[in-house]
Design a protein around this motif. Structure first.
Motif, PDB file in Angstrom:
ATOM      1  N   ASN A  44     -13.629 -92.494 -85.599  1.00 17.73           N
ATOM      2  CA  ASN A  44     -13.393 -94.329 -85.167  1.00 17.73           C
ATOM      3  C   ASN A  44     -12.303 -93.642 -84.172  1.00 17.73           C
ATOM      4  OD1 ASN A  44     -15.804 -95.175 -86.810  1.00 17.73           O
ATOM      5  ND2 ASN A  44     -14.440 -95.869 -87.787  1.00 17.73           N
ATOM      6  N   ASP A  45     -11.956 -92.864 -84.215  1.00 19.30           N
ATOM      7  CA  ASP A  45     -10.466 -92.611 -83.497  1.00 19.30           C
ATOM      8  C   ASP A  45     -10.594 -92.517 -81.924  1.00 19.30           C
ATOM      9  OD1 ASP A  45      -9.081 -94.144 -84.804  1.00 19.30           O
ATOM     10  OD2 ASP A  45      -8.532 -92.248 -85.213  1.00 19.30           O
ATOM     11  N   GLU A  46     -11.894 -91.687 -81.684  1.00 17.58           N
ATOM     12  CA  GLU A  46     -12.147 -90.862 -81.089  1.00 17.58           C
ATOM     13  C   GLU A  46     -12.639 -91.614 -80.037  1.00 17.58           C
ATOM     14  OE1 GLU A  46     -13.250 -87.739 -78.231  1.00 17.58           O
ATOM     15  OE2 GLU A  46     -11.592 -87.155 -80.307  1.00 17.58           O
ATOM     16  N   LYS A  47     -12.021 -91.000 -78.702  1.00 17.66           N
ATOM     17  CA  LYS A  47     -12.319 -92.059 -76.732  1.00 17.66           C
ATOM     18  C   LYS A  47     -13.033 -91.736 -76.590  1.00 17.66           C
ATOM     19  CE  LYS A  47      -8.802 -94.432 -78.800  1.00 17.66           C
ATOM     20  NZ  LYS A  47      -9.300 -96.260 -79.223  1.00 17.66           N
ATOM     21  N   GLY A  48     -13.689 -90.810 -76.355  1.00 20.77           N
ATOM     22  CA  GLY A  48     -14.500 -89.614 -75.673  1.00 20.77           C
ATOM     23  C   GLY A  48     -16.110 -90.082 -75.487  1.00 20.77           C
ATOM     24  N   THR A  49     -16.621 -89.325 -75.108  1.00 15.21           N
ATOM     25  CA  THR A  49     -18.332 -89.601 -75.354  1.00 15.21           C
ATOM     26  C   THR A  49     -18.702 -88.230 -76.004  1.00 15.21           C
ATOM     27  OG1 THR A  49     -18.859 -88.318 -73.290  1.00 15.21           O
ATOM     28  CG2 THR A  49     -18.647 -90.558 -73.084  1.00 15.21           C
ATOM     29  N   LEU A  50     -18.165 -87.102 -76.115  1.00 20.32           N
ATOM     30  CA  LEU A  50     -18.350 -86.007 -77.133  1.00 20.32           C
ATOM     31  C   LEU A  50     -17.266 -85.690 -77.763  1.00 20.32           C
ATOM     32  CD1 LEU A  50     -19.361 -83.660 -74.020  1.00 20.32           C
ATOM     33  CD2 LEU A  50     -20.705 -85.075 -75.449  1.00 20.32           C
ATOM     34  N   THR A  51     -17.977 -84.724 -79.103  1.00 19.31           N
ATOM     35  CA  THR A  51     -17.445 -85.174 -80.154  1.00 19.31           C
ATOM     36  C   THR A  51     -16.893 -83.834 -80.031  1.00 19.31           C
ATOM     37  OG1 THR A  51     -18.775 -83.192 -80.771  1.00 19.31           O
ATOM     38  CG2 THR A  51     -19.380 -84.915 -82.052  1.00 19.31           C
ATOM     39  N   VAL A  58     -17.900 -77.415 -74.370  1.00 18.35           N
ATOM     40  CA  VAL A  58     -18.543 -77.288 -72.949  1.00 18.35           C
ATOM     41  C   VAL A  58     -17.105 -76.935 -71.750  1.00 18.35           C
ATOM     42  CG1 VAL A  58     -19.615 -79.044 -71.134  1.00 18.35           C
ATOM     43  CG2 VAL A  58     -19.899 -79.589 -73.412  1.00 18.35           C
ATOM     44  N   GLU A  59     -16.254 -77.365 -72.184  1.00 22.33           N
ATOM     45  CA  GLU A  59     -14.863 -76.460 -71.065  1.00 22.33           C
ATOM     46  C   GLU A  59     -15.048 -75.495 -71.282  1.00 22.33           C
ATOM     47  OE1 GLU A  59     -12.129 -78.853 -73.293  1.00 22.33           O
ATOM     48  OE2 GLU A  59     -12.229 -80.562 -72.572  1.00 22.33           O
ATOM     49  N   GLU A  60     -15.509 -75.005 -72.418  1.00 23.15           N
ATOM     50  CA  GLU A  60     -15.403 -73.092 -72.305  1.00 23.15           C
ATOM     51  C   GLU A  60     -16.151 -73.215 -70.871  1.00 23.15           C
ATOM     52  OE1 GLU A  60     -15.049 -72.387 -75.892  1.00 23.15           O
ATOM     53  OE2 GLU A  60     -13.607 -72.819 -76.665  1.00 23.15           O
ATOM     54  N   ASN A  61     -17.471 -73.227 -71.598  1.00 23.51           N
ATOM     55  CA  ASN A  61     -18.783 -72.282 -70.704  1.00 23.51           C
ATOM     56  C   ASN A  61     -18.324 -72.972 -68.889  1.00 23.51           C
ATOM     57  OD1 ASN A  61     -20.158 -71.472 -72.683  1.00 23.51           O
ATOM     58  ND2 ASN A  61     -21.675 -73.822 -73.703  1.00 23.51           N
ATOM     59  N   TYR A  62     -17.959 -74.040 -68.874  1.00 25.12           N
ATOM     60  CA  TYR A  62     -17.712 -74.957 -67.951  1.00 25.12           C
ATOM     61  C   TYR A  62     -16.971 -74.062 -67.047  1.00 25.12           C
ATOM     62  CZ  TYR A  62     -16.357 -77.790 -63.619  1.00 25.12           C
ATOM     63  OH  TYR A  62     -16.321 -78.199 -62.046  1.00 25.12           O
ATOM     64  N   MET A 126     -25.897 -84.356 -70.319  1.00 26.21           N
ATOM     65  CA  MET A 126     -26.581 -82.776 -70.548  1.00 26.21           C
ATOM     66  C   MET A 126     -26.656 -82.931 -71.859  1.00 26.21           C
ATOM     67  SD  MET A 126     -25.530 -80.853 -66.969  1.00 26.21           S
ATOM     68  CE  MET A 126     -26.185 -79.402 -67.686  1.00 26.21           C
ATOM     69  N   VAL A 127     -25.577 -83.046 -72.406  1.00 20.33           N
ATOM     70  CA  VAL A 127     -25.875 -82.226 -74.047  1.00 20.33           C
ATOM     71  C   VAL A 127     -26.651 -83.774 -75.106  1.00 20.33           C
ATOM     72  CG1 VAL A 127     -23.671 -82.481 -76.184  1.00 20.33           C
ATOM     73  CG2 VAL A 127     -22.718 -82.243 -73.662  1.00 20.33           C
ATOM     74  N   ALA A 128     -27.224 -83.066 -75.497  1.00 23.48           N
ATOM     75  CA  ALA A 128     -27.984 -83.758 -76.523  1.00 23.48           C
ATOM     76  C   ALA A 128     -27.710 -84.862 -77.139  1.00 23.48           C
ATOM     77  CB  ALA A 128     -28.570 -82.799 -78.365  1.00 23.48           C
ATOM     78  N   PRO A 129     -28.297 -86.059 -77.449  1.00 19.89           N
ATOM     79  CA  PRO A 129     -27.060 -86.890 -78.470  1.00 19.89           C
ATOM     80  C   PRO A 129     -27.242 -86.785 -79.684  1.00 19.89           C
ATOM     81  CG  PRO A 129     -29.328 -87.580 -77.733  1.00 19.89           C
ATOM     82  CD  PRO A 129     -29.247 -86.304 -77.262  1.00 19.89           C
ATOM     83  N   ALA A 130     -27.503 -86.173 -79.929  1.00 16.60           N
ATOM     84  CA  ALA A 130     -27.030 -85.543 -81.752  1.00 16.60           C
ATOM     85  C   ALA A 130     -25.060 -85.299 -81.888  1.00 16.60           C
ATOM     86  CB  ALA A 130     -27.466 -84.129 -82.350  1.00 16.60           C
ATOM     87  N   TYR A 131     -24.585 -84.530 -80.641  1.00 13.76           N
ATOM     88  CA  TYR A 131     -23.439 -84.336 -80.548  1.00 13.76           C
ATOM     89  C   TYR A 131     -22.808 -85.662 -79.602  1.00 13.76           C
ATOM     90  CZ  TYR A 131     -25.464 -79.592 -81.001  1.00 13.76           C
ATOM     91  OH  TYR A 131     -26.247 -78.483 -81.182  1.00 13.76           O
ATOM     92  N   ARG A 132     -23.270 -86.624 -79.880  1.00 13.10           N
ATOM     93  CA  ARG A 132     -22.182 -87.748 -79.376  1.00 13.10           C
ATOM     94  C   ARG A 132     -21.407 -88.551 -79.956  1.00 13.10           C
ATOM     95  NH1 ARG A 132     -26.867 -89.320 -74.344  1.00 13.10           N
ATOM     96  NH2 ARG A 132     -26.949 -86.621 -74.081  1.00 13.10           N
ATOM     97  N   VAL A 133     -20.183 -89.100 -79.326  1.00 12.96           N
ATOM     98  CA  VAL A 133     -19.184 -90.227 -80.610  1.00 12.96           C
ATOM     99  C   VAL A 133     -20.464 -91.202 -81.645  1.00 12.96           C
ATOM    100  CG1 VAL A 133     -18.039 -91.478 -81.332  1.00 12.96           C
ATOM    101  CG2 VAL A 133     -17.407 -89.068 -79.610  1.00 12.96           C
ATOM    102  N   PRO A 134     -21.252 -92.079 -80.448  1.00 14.44           N
ATOM    103  CA  PRO A 134     -21.699 -92.895 -81.601  1.00 14.44           C
ATOM    104  C   PRO A 134     -22.748 -91.565 -82.833  1.00 14.44           C
ATOM    105  CG  PRO A 134     -22.341 -93.100 -79.304  1.00 14.44           C
ATOM    106  CD  PRO A 134     -21.546 -92.061 -79.311  1.00 14.44           C
ATOM    107  N   THR A 135     -23.429 -91.221 -82.234  1.00 18.87           N
ATOM    108  CA  THR A 135     -24.266 -90.190 -83.670  1.00 18.87           C
ATOM    109  C   THR A 135     -23.437 -90.204 -84.469  1.00 18.87           C
ATOM    110  OG1 THR A 135     -25.515 -89.131 -81.715  1.00 18.87           O
ATOM    111  CG2 THR A 135     -25.543 -88.934 -83.672  1.00 18.87           C
ATOM    112  N   TRP A 136     -22.267 -89.498 -84.305  1.00 15.63           N
ATOM    113  CA  TRP A 136     -21.358 -89.081 -85.102  1.00 15.63           C
ATOM    114  C   TRP A 136     -20.919 -89.641 -86.135  1.00 15.63           C
ATOM    115  CZ3 TRP A 136     -15.420 -87.382 -83.786  1.00 15.63           C
ATOM    116  CH2 TRP A 136     -14.696 -86.805 -84.879  1.00 15.63           C
TER     117      TRP A 136
END
Length: 199
Positions: A44-51, A58-62, A126-136
């Protein structure tokens, strides 16, 4: 061996295994209740869109994608070449890459991120919905409540006596504390260790 989760759980409740059954179940309930509450608060405290862990990947891959050469095939299809000369085909329309990493786990690989950077496509989308904060957050939406007191009217209208555990006879001998070995595991003895160290 695929029993890592079971072994971790056995380690977490090692202390409780010495308790009587009702106390052991209460220990497990309170432990899981506390874990879920902590993770729910973190989600609930997470402000971003990804876990957080996926965002880090994603940052490492970038960072790895910055050395890749991208050439157009069509509007949303690209050829991505790494410094060794190996080429990969990325299709942003369907979210796939010929390296199969993006297809298998749903997290964009460096090739897909290099292609998305060329057209200005946001990497978070591009990230699958399973890894997004709402799903988390949905994963921790359920709650574990304390067990109500047993006995009397709370157990049921037909029960008026105190609820007692079943009458069982404890087996003879000392209780087992060491887990049973899985198939393929063997007990390491001193002679086995000596042979290993010799070689």
């Amino acid at each position: 061996m695929d029993s890592n989760i079971a072994e971790s759980w056995n380690g977490a409740i090692k202390e409780a295994r010495e308790y009587p059954l009702i106390m052991m179940l209460e220990y497990i309930r309170t432990t899981v209740m506390g874990w879920l509450a902590l993770r729910r608060a973190k989600a609930n405290d997470e402000k971003g869109t990804l876990t957080p862990n996926v965002r880090k990947l994603v940052e490492e891959n970038y960072d790895l994608s910055t050395v890749l050469a991208v050439r157009d095939i069509s509007e949303l299809e690209f050829q991505v070449q790494d410094p060794r000369g190996e080429c990969f085909t990325v299709n942003l329309a369907v979210g796939s890459c010929s390296c199969r990493e993006y297809d298998e786990i749903g997290i964009p690989c460096p090739h897909a991120l290099a292609a998305s950077s060329k057209v200005g496509f946001p990497s978070d989308a591009m990230v699958a919905p399973a890894y997004r904060v709402p799903t988390w957050r949905q994963g921790f939406a359920g709650k574990i409540y304390p067990v109500p007191s047993v006995g009397g009217s709370q157990v049921g209208s037909s029960t008026t006596a105190e609820l007692l555990p079943p009458a069982v006879r404890r087996p003879s001998g000392r209780p087992r504390k060491v887990r049973i070995k899985s198939r393929g595991e063997f007990k390491v003895t001193k002679s086995t260790l000596n042979i290993i160290f010799i070689f």
